[in-house]
Design a protein around this motif. Structure first.
Motif, mmCIF file in Angstrom:
data_model
loop_
_atom_site.group_PDB
_atom_site.id
_atom_site.type_symbol
_atom_site.label_atom_id
_atom_site.label_comp_id
_atom_site.label_asym_id
_atom_site.label_seq_id
_atom_site.Cartn_x
_atom_site.Cartn_y
_atom_site.Cartn_z
ATOM 1 N N HIS A 76 0.863 -1.175 0.000
ATOM 2 C CA HIS A 76 0.000 0.000 0.000
ATOM 3 C C HIS A 76 0.900 1.225 0.000
ATOM 4 N N GLN A 77 0.356 2.353 0.301
ATOM 5 C CA GLN A 77 1.079 3.617 0.246
ATOM 6 C C GLN A 77 2.359 3.560 1.086
ATOM 7 N N PRO A 103 -9.325 0.496 -6.132
ATOM 8 C CA PRO A 103 -9.250 1.835 -5.556
ATOM 9 C C PRO A 103 -9.855 1.914 -4.149
ATOM 10 N N TRP A 106 -7.758 2.322 -1.014
ATOM 11 C CA TRP A 106 -7.166 3.625 -0.709
ATOM 12 C C TRP A 106 -8.063 4.487 0.175
ATOM 13 N N ASP A 110 -4.219 9.059 0.854
ATOM 14 C CA ASP A 110 -4.046 10.017 -0.235
ATOM 15 C C ASP A 110 -3.792 9.239 -1.521
ATOM 16 N N PRO A 111 -4.743 9.217 -2.453
ATOM 17 C CA PRO A 111 -4.564 8.434 -3.671
ATOM 18 C C PRO A 111 -3.622 9.083 -4.686
ATOM 19 N N SER A 112 -3.088 10.255 -4.357
ATOM 20 C CA SER A 112 -2.213 10.925 -5.325
ATOM 21 C C SER A 112 -0.772 10.410 -5.280
ATOM 22 N N TRP A 114 1.721 6.784 -4.321
ATOM 23 C CA TRP A 114 1.797 5.378 -3.915
ATOM 24 C C TRP A 114 3.165 5.107 -3.300
ATOM 25 N N TRP A 138 -7.922 2.404 -11.870
ATOM 26 C CA TRP A 138 -8.111 3.831 -11.591
ATOM 27 C C TRP A 138 -8.679 4.561 -12.798
ATOM 28 N N GLN A 141 -12.184 4.880 -12.712
ATOM 29 C CA GLN A 141 -12.669 5.727 -11.627
ATOM 30 C C GLN A 141 -12.457 7.204 -11.913
ATOM 31 N N HIS A 151 -13.793 11.838 -4.334
ATOM 32 C CA HIS A 151 -12.815 10.906 -3.737
ATOM 33 C C HIS A 151 -13.439 9.949 -2.739
ATOM 34 N N PHE A 154 -14.886 6.259 -3.716
ATOM 35 C CA PHE A 154 -14.068 5.144 -4.220
ATOM 36 C C PHE A 154 -14.337 3.992 -3.362
#
Length: 154
Positions: A76-77, A103, A106, A110-112, A114, A138, A141, A151, A154
């Protein structure tokens, strides 16, 4: 010579062995040595962060963080932060690193971003493997195609 070959064989067999030592050099930090499974299903994020901490805090120059081949790591992130004690860090991706496919994984993140490197000097990223952000999930989406979504949906 037989012992060296044995070390190299064990080092490439499995994350389960927890042994990825090349020539007995303590400058190599495999995510497997920190608990990564590499089956593509189990989440390996914590192991990646622990391996990074060990690599970043190494008291010598030129440490290498290894993502071994023949494995797929689900993460994950991640934020790999510096500054590091070590200089000239190599991030070697021989295996596969995958983001979660959905998605929905997440939520509350923050999906911006990774995988982020922040405040790290002299970083060398080398790859013979794959880094797969699972982008196709994504794209479906995207607000471009679904402008009524936000956001939180998701």
């Amino acid at each position: 010579m037989g012992t060296l070959a044995l070390i190299l064989i064990f080092g490439s067999i499995s994350c389960g062995f927890g042994v990825v030592i090349v020539f007995g050099d303590p400058g190599f930090f495999s995510v497997c040595d920190y608990g990564a499974v590499g089956d593509g299903i189990s989440e390996d994020t914590a192991a990646f962060l622990e391996a990074w901490q060990a690599t970043c805090s190494a008291q010598f120059e030129n440490p290498t963080m290894i993502i071994p081949d023949n494995y797929t790591f689900l993460v994950h992130q991640l934020t790999f932060s510096g500054p590091c004690n070590a200089k000239n860090i190599t991030f070697l991706v021989s295996g596969n690193i995958n983001a979660p496919a959905s998605p929905r994984a997440w939520m509350d993140l923050d999906p911006s971003s990774w995988i982020t490197f922040h405040g790290v000097n002299q970083l060398h990223v080398t790859s013979f493997g794959t880094i797969d952000g699972q982008g196709s999930e994504w794209w479906n989406q995207s607000c471009r195609y679904h402008s009524h979504w936000v956001h939180q949906n998701f």
